[in-house]
Write a protein that holds these residues in place. Structure first.
Motif, PDB file in Angstrom:
ATOM      1  N   ALA A 292      -6.070  -5.934   2.917  1.00 32.62           N
ATOM      2  CA  ALA A 292      -5.978  -7.376   2.609  1.00 32.62           C
ATOM      3  C   ALA A 292      -5.081  -8.072   3.645  1.00 32.62           C
ATOM      4  CB  ALA A 292      -5.409  -7.568   1.208  1.00 32.62           C
TER       5      ALA A 292
ATOM      6  N   ASN B  86      -2.713  12.159  10.229  1.00 36.04           N
ATOM      7  CA  ASN B  86      -1.724  12.564  11.239  1.00 36.04           C
ATOM      8  C   ASN B  86      -1.374  11.395  12.159  1.00 36.04           C
ATOM      9  OD1 ASN B  86      -1.185  15.575  10.953  1.00 36.04           O
ATOM     10  ND2 ASN B  86      -3.417  15.482  10.799  1.00 36.04           N
TER      11      ASN B  86
ATOM     12  N   GLN C 103      -7.456  13.905  12.058  1.00 34.37           N
ATOM     13  CA  GLN C 103      -6.276  13.231  12.623  1.00 34.37           C
ATOM     14  C   GLN C 103      -5.937  11.885  11.991  1.00 34.37           C
ATOM     15  OE1 GLN C 103      -3.884  14.084  15.011  1.00 34.37           O
ATOM     16  NE2 GLN C 103      -4.657  16.151  14.780  1.00 34.37           N
ATOM     17  N   GLY C 104      -6.752  11.380  11.037  1.00 34.95           N
ATOM     18  CA  GLY C 104      -6.490  10.032  10.497  1.00 34.95           C
ATOM     19  C   GLY C 104      -5.099   9.917   9.878  1.00 34.95           C
TER      20      GLY C 104
ATOM     21  N   GLY D  78       0.836  -1.211   0.000  1.00 34.25           N
ATOM     22  CA  GLY D  78       0.000   0.000   0.000  1.00 34.25           C
ATOM     23  C   GLY D  78       0.862   1.247   0.000  1.00 34.25           C
TER      24      GLY D  78
ATOM     25  N   CYS E 282       0.654   6.670   4.434  1.00 29.34           N
ATOM     26  CA  CYS E 282       1.392   6.001   5.507  1.00 29.34           C
ATOM     27  C   CYS E 282       2.492   5.086   4.945  1.00 29.34           C
ATOM     28  CB  CYS E 282       0.407   5.198   6.348  1.00 29.34           C
ATOM     29  SG  CYS E 282       1.141   4.320   7.706  1.00 29.34           S
TER      30      CYS E 282
ATOM     31  N   SER F  26      -1.624   8.259  11.346  1.00 32.14           N
ATOM     32  CA  SER F  26      -0.908   7.260  10.546  1.00 32.14           C
ATOM     33  C   SER F  26       0.555   7.673  10.374  1.00 32.14           C
ATOM     34  CB  SER F  26      -1.571   7.111   9.178  1.00 32.14           C
ATOM     35  OG  SER F  26      -2.906   6.694   9.345  1.00 32.14           O
TER      36      SER F  26
ATOM     37  N   TYR G  43     -20.461  10.977   3.165  1.00 32.12           N
ATOM     38  CA  TYR G  43     -19.903  12.254   2.695  1.00 32.12           C
ATOM     39  C   TYR G  43     -19.846  12.302   1.175  1.00 32.12           C
ATOM     40  CZ  TYR G  43     -15.367  10.048   1.731  1.00 32.12           C
ATOM     41  OH  TYR G  43     -14.364   9.258   1.223  1.00 32.12           O
TER      42      TYR G  43
ATOM     43  N   GLU H 247       1.811  -1.270  -4.703  1.00 33.07           N
ATOM     44  CA  GLU H 247       0.560  -0.499  -4.691  1.00 33.07           C
ATOM     45  C   GLU H 247      -0.386  -1.073  -5.752  1.00 33.07           C
ATOM     46  OE1 GLU H 247      -1.069   2.056  -3.100  1.00 33.07           O
ATOM     47  OE2 GLU H 247      -2.568   1.915  -4.689  1.00 33.07           O
ATOM     48  N   ARG H 248      -1.660  -1.209  -5.359  1.00 35.63           N
ATOM     49  CA  ARG H 248      -2.614  -1.834  -6.300  1.00 35.63           C
ATOM     50  C   ARG H 248      -2.954  -0.913  -7.476  1.00 35.63           C
ATOM     51  NH1 ARG H 248      -8.492  -1.119  -3.263  1.00 35.63           N
ATOM     52  NH2 ARG H 248      -8.095   1.080  -3.013  1.00 35.63           N
TER      53      ARG H 248
ATOM     54  N   GLY I  79       0.027   4.431  -0.111  1.00 41.81           N
ATOM     55  CA  GLY I  79      -0.724   5.644   0.212  1.00 41.81           C
ATOM     56  C   GLY I  79       0.179   6.540   1.051  1.00 41.81           C
TER      57      GLY I  79
ATOM     58  N   SER J  91      -0.135  -3.624  -8.542  1.00 44.16           N
ATOM     59  CA  SER J  91       0.221  -4.881  -7.895  1.00 44.16           C
ATOM     60  C   SER J  91      -0.670  -5.010  -6.663  1.00 44.16           C
ATOM     61  CB  SER J  91       1.711  -4.816  -7.510  1.00 44.16           C
ATOM     62  OG  SER J  91       2.093  -5.998  -6.868  1.00 44.16           O
TER      63      SER J  91
ATOM     64  N   CYS K 224      -2.389  -6.876  -3.624  1.00 42.75           N
ATOM     65  CA  CYS K 224      -2.196  -8.007  -2.703  1.00 42.75           C
ATOM     66  C   CYS K 224      -3.524  -8.753  -2.519  1.00 42.75           C
ATOM     67  CB  CYS K 224      -1.703  -7.483  -1.358  1.00 42.75           C
ATOM     68  SG  CYS K 224      -1.527  -8.780  -0.127  1.00 42.75           S
TER      69      CYS K 224
ATOM     70  N   LEU L  31      -0.237  -1.052   9.883  1.00 42.10           N
ATOM     71  CA  LEU L  31       0.024   0.343  10.260  1.00 42.10           C
ATOM     72  C   LEU L  31      -0.987   1.251   9.548  1.00 42.10           C
ATOM     73  CD1 LEU L  31       3.009   0.105  11.573  1.00 42.10           C
ATOM     74  CD2 LEU L  31       3.543   2.014  10.130  1.00 42.10           C
ATOM     75  N   GLY L  32      -1.228   2.425  10.081  1.00 45.71           N
ATOM     76  CA  GLY L  32      -2.123   3.391   9.433  1.00 45.71           C
ATOM     77  C   GLY L  32      -3.571   2.919   9.491  1.00 45.71           C
TER      78      GLY L  32
HETATM   79  P1  FAD Z   1      -4.806   5.012   2.568  1.00 40.67           P
HETATM   80  O1  FAD Z   1      -4.637   6.477   2.360  1.00 40.67           O
HETATM   81  O2  FAD Z   1      -6.167   4.429   2.387  1.00 40.67           O
HETATM   82  O3  FAD Z   1      -3.787   4.268   1.582  1.00 40.67           O
HETATM   83  C1  FAD Z   1      -3.839   2.874   1.389  1.00 40.67           C
HETATM   84  C2  FAD Z   1      -3.110   2.549   0.101  1.00 40.67           C
HETATM   85  O4  FAD Z   1      -3.080   1.135  -0.066  1.00 40.67           O
HETATM   86  C3  FAD Z   1      -3.813   3.111  -1.144  1.00 40.67           C
HETATM   87  O5  FAD Z   1      -2.878   3.678  -2.006  1.00 40.67           O
HETATM   88  C4  FAD Z   1      -4.487   1.875  -1.753  1.00 40.67           C
HETATM   89  O6  FAD Z   1      -4.655   1.983  -3.143  1.00 40.67           O
HETATM   90  C5  FAD Z   1      -3.491   0.789  -1.372  1.00 40.67           C
HETATM   91  N1  FAD Z   1      -4.085  -0.554  -1.313  1.00 40.67           N
HETATM   92  C6  FAD Z   1      -5.297  -0.895  -0.801  1.00 40.67           C
HETATM   93  N2  FAD Z   1      -5.491  -2.233  -0.897  1.00 40.67           N
HETATM   94  C7  FAD Z   1      -4.380  -2.744  -1.482  1.00 40.67           C
HETATM   95  C8  FAD Z   1      -3.990  -4.057  -1.851  1.00 40.67           C
HETATM   96  N3  FAD Z   1      -4.803  -5.103  -1.648  1.00 40.67           N
HETATM   97  N4  FAD Z   1      -2.781  -4.236  -2.430  1.00 40.67           N
HETATM   98  C9  FAD Z   1      -1.938  -3.179  -2.649  1.00 40.67           C
HETATM   99  N5  FAD Z   1      -2.271  -1.904  -2.329  1.00 40.67           N
HETATM  100  C10 FAD Z   1      -3.478  -1.686  -1.745  1.00 40.67           C
HETATM  101  N6  FAD Z   1      -6.898  12.688   7.985  1.00 40.67           N
HETATM  102  C11 FAD Z   1      -6.263  13.785   8.471  1.00 40.67           C
HETATM  103  O7  FAD Z   1      -5.235  13.661   9.153  1.00 40.67           O
HETATM  104  N7  FAD Z   1      -6.739  15.034   8.221  1.00 40.67           N
HETATM  105  C12 FAD Z   1      -7.885  15.250   7.505  1.00 40.67           C
HETATM  106  O8  FAD Z   1      -8.300  16.399   7.299  1.00 40.67           O
HETATM  107  C13 FAD Z   1      -8.585  14.101   7.005  1.00 40.67           C
HETATM  108  N8  FAD Z   1      -9.725  14.268   6.292  1.00 40.67           N
HETATM  109  C14 FAD Z   1     -10.374  13.164   5.812  1.00 40.67           C
HETATM  110  C15 FAD Z   1     -11.579  13.350   5.121  1.00 40.67           C
HETATM  111  C16 FAD Z   1     -12.289  12.263   4.655  1.00 40.67           C
HETATM  112  C17 FAD Z   1     -13.596  12.485   3.935  1.00 40.67           C
HETATM  113  C18 FAD Z   1     -11.779  10.951   4.887  1.00 40.67           C
HETATM  114  C19 FAD Z   1     -12.548   9.754   4.391  1.00 40.67           C
HETATM  115  C20 FAD Z   1     -10.582  10.755   5.566  1.00 40.67           C
HETATM  116  C21 FAD Z   1      -9.878  11.868   6.038  1.00 40.67           C
HETATM  117  N9  FAD Z   1      -8.674  11.717   6.756  1.00 40.67           N
HETATM  118  C22 FAD Z   1      -8.031  12.813   7.265  1.00 40.67           C
HETATM  119  C23 FAD Z   1      -8.119  10.366   7.030  1.00 40.67           C
HETATM  120  C24 FAD Z   1      -7.018   9.997   6.048  1.00 40.67           C
HETATM  121  O9  FAD Z   1      -7.487  10.077   4.728  1.00 40.67           O
HETATM  122  C25 FAD Z   1      -6.513   8.574   6.334  1.00 40.67           C
HETATM  123  O10 FAD Z   1      -6.312   8.392   7.702  1.00 40.67           O
HETATM  124  C26 FAD Z   1      -5.188   8.316   5.601  1.00 40.67           C
HETATM  125  O11 FAD Z   1      -5.390   8.379   4.212  1.00 40.67           O
HETATM  126  C27 FAD Z   1      -4.621   6.945   5.994  1.00 40.67           C
HETATM  127  O12 FAD Z   1      -3.492   6.666   5.226  1.00 40.67           O
HETATM  128  P2  FAD Z   1      -3.113   5.163   4.863  1.00 40.67           P
HETATM  129  O13 FAD Z   1      -1.895   5.277   4.013  1.00 40.67           O
HETATM  130  O14 FAD Z   1      -3.057   4.363   6.098  1.00 40.67           O
HETATM  131  O15 FAD Z   1      -4.333   4.595   4.024  1.00 40.67           O
END
Ligand code: FAD
Length: 452
Positions: A171, A322, A319-320, A13, A17, A324, A196, A36-37, A15, A133, A135, A306-307
């Motif tokens: 996953a 932040n 904070q989501g 992933g 985090c 992460s 939303y 990354e998928r 993203g 790619s 998972c 994580l995240g």
């Molecule tokens: P993600 O950002 O979801 O990244 C996951 C990554 O993994 C993606 O690139 C995805 O494509 C990839 N992936 C998924 N499945 C697979 C797989 N099977 N194989 C390979 N890759 C895969 N947080 C804040 O701090 N401030 C804010 O203002 C804020 N506003 C938000 C507003 C909304 C409407 C929402 C829904 C969330 C908001 N958040 C905010 C939360 C924030 O978006 C998340 O906490 C943050 O994106 C988490 O990061 P992550 O990398 O853990 O997950």
């Protein structure tokens, strides 16, 4: 930083985090593979030209600083000093985030930030990036993950440790759930009855912002609300948080006439800035919002979450991301302490972290209620005024919001405990008296005594 180990780390992933984590682990000298998928977002058009933004605050910035990226990211941010509250009659009221100078949050483009992290990740020889790619599952004991590549073939990737940063629908977490009896895997999900949808306020003449650019705008309406965060190009990303059913429900606002009549009644001063309301509303999907908690986050000293994969939270504290990013900082510090002993690192990390992410998950749900229907409540307004005065006067006083947002050294669980205690006390004081009739010094002393 000197290379300390040849261990291979597979991160699933790319993203926010996962990419920051990959950068930090590459900086430590590990062999890192990041999968990354989706396709590489740097080579794609943003969907419909939309930009989506997030509030970035001190916890996230602290983690970015440890990867040497804070200054670069801040250059692409717009400071937001407070909430600009829009009444139905068009009245405006700014409620600042802090009484102290220099304490504010930042609006940042989600895509822009992710691309900055990907560019950084690509600069390391010991880090490989693989897009398209996806998972499917992980064999946890052996650290082998299976992916579907862009040709639709299954690939097997082996590593010393596997870290799932694959977001709320993880996953890797599913593979842990499949081993529930062995891992005693606890899992809960709690969806809000509110979803939303994103809309857009386009830039004004000459790329100017049509409403104050240095605030997070809120239209609180009790059972529903809408917010707007500024973008660098003069536009705002607008997010409606509405129930699915009822008068304000996404399912009810199902025709252009109903939608426009609803906005005329409830959001008149916003409607004038939404020339593409109907188009945006009917083209953009409704997203769901929920809290996911689980434990353990690690399996067999081989795999870790994580995240959002470990703790998805509702977005009302901003904070989501932040949290992460803070995961990455705390994990990195744990790696530093126990380098080479992954089982120990994973266990110490999850046990230090889970109580804190559970706390911010609960605080985020509380804030949902506060943003929708408390911002116009008299004791609440007085409490915010009092908190501002306390922060301006006493260097060591932090409101609950400030403890969470501007004190990155303080664990979320502590911030929740102290913050809730302060809130209970201040709300009681503010229910009885006007702010002018309250002795600041007396309140401050009582708050200090409460904390021992
Ligand atoms: P993600 O950002 O979801 O990244 C996951 C990554 O993994 C993606 O690139 C995805 O494509 C990839 N992936 C998924 N499945 C697979 C797989 N099977 N194989 C390979 N890759 C895969 N947080 C804040 O701090 N401030 C804010 O203002 C804020 N506003 C938000 C507003 C909304 C409407 C929402 C829904 C969330 C908001 N958040 C905010 C939360 C924030 O978006 C998340 O906490 C943050 O994106 C988490 O990061 P992550 O990398 O853990 O997950």
């Amino acid at each position: 930083m000197a290379k300390t180990t040849n261990d291979r780390i597979l991160i699933i992933g790319a993203g926010l985090c996962g990419t920051l984590l990959a950068v930090r682990m590459a900086q430590r000298g590990y062999e890192v593979a990041l999968h990354e998928r989706l396709s590489d977002m740097r080579t794609m058009e943003v969907a419909g030209g939309r930009s989506i933004n997030l509030a970035l605050s001190d916890r996230g910035l602290q983690a970015l600083a440890s990867a040497g990226l804070k200054e670069q990211v801040l250059e692409a941010c717009i400071p937001m000093h407070g909430r600009m509250i829009h009444g139905v009659d068009g009245d405006l009221r700014l409620s600042k985030y802090s009484g102290r100078e220099g304490e504010y949050i930042n609006s940042v483009s989600r895509g822009g930030l992710n691309m900055t992290l990907l560019d950084k990740a690509e600069s390391f020889d010991n880090l490989t990036l693989t897009f398209q790619s996806k998972c499917s599952h992980v064999e946890l004991e052996s650290g082998v993950a299976f992916f579907q590549n862009k040709a639709g073939e299954t690939e097997r990737v082996e590593a010393d440790v596997v870290i799932g940063t694959d977001g709320a629908g993880s996953a890797v977490r599913r593979s842990m759930m499949d081993r529930t009896p062995d891992l005693l895997f606890n899992y809960s999900q709690d969806f809000l009855r509110t979803g939303y949808k994103e809309l857009c306020i386009p830039p004004g003449d000459g790329g100017t912002h049509r409403i104050d650019k240095n605030a997070l705008h809120i239209w609180p309406r009790g059972a529903f609300m809408t917010i707007a965060l500024p973008n660098l190009d003069g536009s705002f990303t607008v997010t409606m948080f509405h129930p699915f059913e009822g008068e304000a429900g996404f399912n009810t606002l199902n025709s252009s006439d109903r939608l426009n009549a609803f906005f005329e009644q409830h959001y008149p001063d916003l409607l004038v800035h939404l020339p593409t309301l109907t188009e945006d509303y009917f083209n953009h999907p409704v997203g769901v919002l929920g809290t996911i908690k689980c434990y353990p986050w690690q399996a067999f000293g081989k795999a870790l979450l994580l995240g959002d994969a470990a703790h998805a939270i509702v977005p009302f504290y901003g904070q989501g991301m932040n949290a992460s990013f803070e995961d990455v900082r705390v994990f990195d510090e744990t790696v530093e302490r126990f380098e080479g002993d992954w089982e120990k690192i994973f266990k110490v990390f999850q046990d230090e972290r889970v109580g804190n992410t559970n706390a911010i998950a609960d605080l985020a749900v509380d804030n949902f209620q506060e943003m929708r229907d408390k911002v116009d409540d008299i004791p609440f307004i007085r409490k915010r005024q009092l908190e501002m005065q306390l922060e301006r006067t006493y260097k060591d006083y932090y409101s609950k919001y400030s403890l969470v947002t501007f004190k990155p050294g303080l664990p979320y669980a502590e911030a929740m405990k102290i913050g809730r205690m302060q809130d209970d006390f201040l709300l009681k004081v503010c229910a009885e008296r006007e702010v002018e009739d309250i002795s600041l010094e007396k309140v401050y002393q009582e708050l200090k005594n409460m904390q021992g």
